[in-house]
Design an enzyme around this catalytic site. Structure first.
Site, short mmCIF file in Angstrom:
data_model
loop_
_atom_site.label_atom_id
_atom_site.label_comp_id
_atom_site.label_asym_id
_atom_site.label_seq_id
_atom_site.Cartn_x
_atom_site.Cartn_y
_atom_site.Cartn_z
N HIS A 305 0.82 -1.21 0.00
CA HIS A 305 0.00 0.00 0.00
C HIS A 305 0.85 1.27 0.00
O HIS A 305 0.44 2.31 -0.52
CB HIS A 305 -0.95 -0.01 1.20
CG HIS A 305 -2.21 -0.77 0.94
ND1 HIS A 305 -2.90 -1.45 1.91
CD2 HIS A 305 -2.90 -0.97 -0.21
CE1 HIS A 305 -3.97 -2.03 1.38
NE2 HIS A 305 -3.99 -1.75 0.10
N ARG A 412 -19.70 6.50 -17.81
CA ARG A 412 -20.18 5.13 -17.67
C ARG A 412 -21.18 5.05 -16.53
O ARG A 412 -20.78 5.15 -15.37
CB ARG A 412 -19.01 4.17 -17.42
CG ARG A 412 -17.86 4.32 -18.38
CD ARG A 412 -16.73 3.39 -17.95
NE ARG A 412 -15.52 3.58 -18.73
CZ ARG A 412 -14.58 4.47 -18.44
NH1 ARG A 412 -14.72 5.27 -17.39
NH2 ARG A 412 -13.50 4.57 -19.19
N GLU A 546 -19.34 -0.20 -31.77
CA GLU A 546 -18.46 -1.20 -31.18
C GLU A 546 -18.76 -2.61 -31.66
O GLU A 546 -18.09 -3.56 -31.27
CB GLU A 546 -18.54 -1.14 -29.64
CG GLU A 546 -19.95 -1.18 -29.11
CD GLU A 546 -20.04 -0.87 -27.63
OE1 GLU A 546 -19.03 -1.02 -26.92
OE2 GLU A 546 -21.13 -0.47 -27.17
N ASN A 569 -12.22 -0.59 -27.52
CA ASN A 569 -11.95 -1.80 -26.73
C ASN A 569 -12.81 -2.97 -27.20
O ASN A 569 -12.32 -4.05 -27.53
CB ASN A 569 -12.19 -1.54 -25.24
CG ASN A 569 -11.24 -0.51 -24.69
OD1 ASN A 569 -10.27 -0.15 -25.34
ND2 ASN A 569 -11.52 -0.01 -23.51
N ASP A 570 -14.14 -2.76 -27.21
CA ASP A 570 -15.03 -3.83 -27.66
C ASP A 570 -14.96 -4.03 -29.16
O ASP A 570 -15.03 -5.16 -29.65
CB ASP A 570 -16.47 -3.53 -27.23
CG ASP A 570 -16.76 -4.02 -25.82
OD1 ASP A 570 -16.02 -4.91 -25.35
OD2 ASP A 570 -17.69 -3.52 -25.18
N ARG A 580 -11.04 -9.88 -24.97
CA ARG A 580 -10.00 -8.97 -24.47
C ARG A 580 -9.60 -9.28 -23.03
O ARG A 580 -8.62 -8.70 -22.53
CB ARG A 580 -10.44 -7.50 -24.59
CG ARG A 580 -11.68 -7.09 -23.81
CD ARG A 580 -12.09 -5.69 -24.24
NE ARG A 580 -13.34 -5.23 -23.70
CZ ARG A 580 -13.48 -4.39 -22.68
NH1 ARG A 580 -12.39 -3.94 -22.08
NH2 ARG A 580 -14.65 -4.01 -22.27
N CYS A 617 -13.98 6.86 -27.79
CA CYS A 617 -13.89 6.84 -26.33
C CYS A 617 -13.19 5.59 -25.80
O CYS A 617 -13.27 5.30 -24.62
CB CYS A 617 -15.27 6.97 -25.70
SG CYS A 617 -16.43 5.68 -26.21
#
Length: 664
Positions: A305, A412, A546, A569-570, A580, A617
């Site tokens: 930490h 989101r 996407e 990403n998708d 992914r 995005c």
């Protein structure tokens, strides 16, 4: 009642993911156990849960008995199947964000034995950077066991004193958590420490030792040492690092028993290098971190930490020096190269000059990028390229504003749903979206409607068991089937649009029918709000591109919506047919693959020809090596993590003329 699953939480149930899992479990009345390889522990004990050593991709079973057992199992299974559970405030971290409060994704290695190298001492490079400055030693007095045997009549009072010490430590941590100046990343760490301090595994073990006639200080040390040793013996580096946390909590309990305050870091001078054999995360999180130029510690590693706090605040740190750290107790000046893990005591003139040069270079880059905070980047023809932020919660607004975000390109909303035991009300959603709109006005705020599926379920929605949730009932598909969930969100967005430039985009769109069906619901919601006399306003409706289907019918979709936002990403995983989250096919998840770049170009072409805005995005939006190509394709909005915003603005301005690279 029980249900098995494969754990997808990134790096497994280490500190904060375990803490959040326990908090979720405690919200149910049912008795809940987590079972791994025939060993079961209470799901309401952080210490027991972490000692179970649950790793990513391992199979576990959630077992529950009680009135709300079904709801408990559904919620906990959903948590375990979400790769980003526990990395964000009170819930899962945003999907494309790179959390600053988690350890690096590369597998940590054990600290090498400290050795002198050209006058330097080798440790673990835990938080990158260079630093040089006056040494500030932090070596609090060691607390030793008294090993005093109690008389029978002394035990009740000693037991009460121990209980009070635990309560005192928890109260101190509560006060720290309530402090307004505490960074959110540090808040999560202190919450995890508080959970250890209140865990029955620790409190009952210490109480049992006192009941057996051992003094409270020795009992506290004995109980925490036993648990710390259990963590240290585990083969997971993340869980090894929790041994330091348990020992730090034990020290605080002993100090409370002794009526003492621990040495603190309030006196550390500006630009000093903090040197300690060991330092608790609680102490460091409460320290004047802006004054600290670097951290050197005998204990700890890349997953501790202390390392996480240092990385979150951009403080270079070299940890794991072992006993060699005591060689630094009497030095006046110290330099650390936290890129390679080297520490130099009283550096000579040449070494000091090298460090000052490296620091100056890094600072020059940092300062030069700050100049782009308020810049409005434009293409060679004068077209503005909006550089916006991807956000998942209101807590992230300040970081985006500090970076100079030109609005929000992706908010989101799933985190808002995931962090609550029940579906969030329309009023709560409206307040959240309105706060966001006000914070960035007059810039646009693009809110993605609920993108939830079997891979990241929420309470209040029963998802079918699917072989591949990424190809299943998720995003707009689920929302259109559940107007009882979708309409309150649409009503909330209409209400919030009164307060700023709200835009709304739909995830996982495959065709125009989904857009048209959504428009009918929006019209229905607007009519209801008008009849109720509630303020509301229209918003632009767009889609995330996407799916391969959306790419192939992009010209048709462009005639139905106000904008496109490409979710790389998708889109990449669907174009490449490569999960992914599956490391064995990770190399296929490459946005620069010609097929993916061609899909992006086709989407941009359709938008440009239709005269609508096209943005991006996904993670690729912040890549300086790809921004020239995206701008050349016609993208006019790029949304990314706040940490990439200033560099992206610079990249656009550096383009000058239109780039030479073209894609079909």
């Amino acid at each position: 009642m029980e249900r098995s699953t494969i754990v997808r939480v990134h790096d497994g149930l280490h500190a904060r993911p375990a803490t959040r899992f326990v908090k979720l479990a405690k919200s149910f009345e049912a008795d809940i156990e987590l079972v791994k390889a025939e060993k079961s522990v209470s799901a309401k004990s952080s210490v027991k849960l972490m000692l179970l050593g649950v790793k990513e991709n391992e199979e576990v079973t959630v077992r529950a008995t009680g009135a709300d057992a079904i709801e408990a199992i559904e919620a906990l299974i959903g948590y375990l199947e979400n790769p980003l559970s526990g990395t964000g405030e009170e819930g899962a971290a945003p999907a494309e964000a790179t959390p600053v409060d988690v350890a690096p994704r590369k597998e940590p290695v054990a600290a090498p034995a400290p050795v002198s190298i050209q006058g330097g001492i080798r440790g673990v490079a835990a938080s990158e950077g260079f630093a040089i400055g006056p040494a500030f030693g932090f070596f609090p007095q060691e607390i030793k066991q008294e090993n005093r045997m109690l008389g029978h009549d002394e035990i009740p009072a000693e037991a009460a004193r121990l209980r009070q010490a635990f309560a005192t430590v928890q109260e101190r941590m509560d006060r720290s958590l309530a402090a307004s100046n505490l960074a959110e990343s540090d808040r999560g760490i202190i919450a995890a420490l508080k959970d250890i301090a209140s865990d029955e595994e620790l409190t009952e073990a210490a109480a049992a030792l006192v009941a057996g006639g051992i003094d409270a200080v020795s009992a506290a040390i004995g109980a925490t040492s036993k648990i710390a040793d259990d963590f240290a013996a585990m083969d997971d580096p993340y869980l090894n690092a929790r041994a330091d946390d348990v020992n730090a909590v034990g020290r605080q309990i002993c100090l409370a028993l002794l009526g003492q305050d621990d040495a603190n870091l309030e006196a550390i001078p500006e630009g000093a290098i903090l040197i300690a054999e060991d330092i608790g995360a609680w102490d460091l999180a409460r320290a004047p971190l802006k004054r600290i130029a670097g951290v050197i510690c005998g204990h700890g590693g890349a997953t501790s930490h202390v390392a996480i706090i240092a990385r979150a605040h951009g403080i270079p740190a070299v940890l794991g020096l072992g006993h060699a750290v005591h060689e630094l107790e009497t030095v006046n000046t110290v330099a650390l190269d936290a890129n390679s893990g080297l520490v130099f005591a009283n550096p000579d003139e040449a070494t000091a000059r090298r460090f000052h040069d490296e620091i100056a270079k890094a600072e020059a880059v940092k300062q030069s990028l700050k100049a782009y905070k308020d810049i409005t980047p434009k293409r060679a023809d004068g077209t503005v390229i909006e550089i916006a932020a991807n956000l998942g919660s209101l807590e992230e607004i300040e970081a985006a504003q500090e970076a100079g975000a030109m609005g929000v390109g992706l908010f989101r909303t799933e985190l808002l749903f995931m962090r609550h035991i029940h579906l969030p009300s329309e009023d709560l959603q409206a307040e959240t979206y309105a706060t966001l709109a006000k914070a960035f006005a007059p810039y646009p705020v693009i809110v993605r409607t609920l993108d939830i599926g079997g891979d990241k379920p929420i309470s209040g929605i029963d998802f079918p068991v699917e072989e591949n949730p990424f190809l299943g009932w998720r995003g707009i598909r689920m929302c259109l089937d559940r107007p009882d969930v979708f309409k309150p969100q649409l009503r909330a967005l209409l209400r919030a649009a009164v307060h700023g430039n709200i835009k709304v985009m739909l995830p996982m769109v495959s065709g125009v029918d989904e857009v048209r069906a959504t428009r009918l619901l929006i019209d229905e919601c607007a009519a209801e709000l008008k009849a109720e006399g509630r303020d509301h306003a229209a918003f632009d409706l767009g889609i995330m591109v996407e799916t391969p289907a959306a790419v192939l019918v992009a010209p048709m979709l462009a005639s139905e919506v106000a904008f496109f936002s490409i979710g790389t990403n998708d889109l990449t995983q669907y174009i490449m047919a490569a999960d992914r989250l599956n490391p064995t096919v990770a190399k296929l998840n490459d946005v620069t693959h010609p097929a993916v770049m061609a899909a992006i170009a086709l989407t941009a072409k359709a938008a440009v020809e239709a005269g609508i805005m096209v943005g991006m995005c996904g993670e690729a939006a912040g890549r300086a090596d790809l921004i020239p190509a995206f701008v050349d394709m016609g993208l006019t909005e790029l949304s990314m993590s706040p940490s990439s915003i200033q560099r992206a603005k610079k990249c656009v301005l550096d383009l000058g003329a239109a780039p030479d690279q073209h894609f079909p």
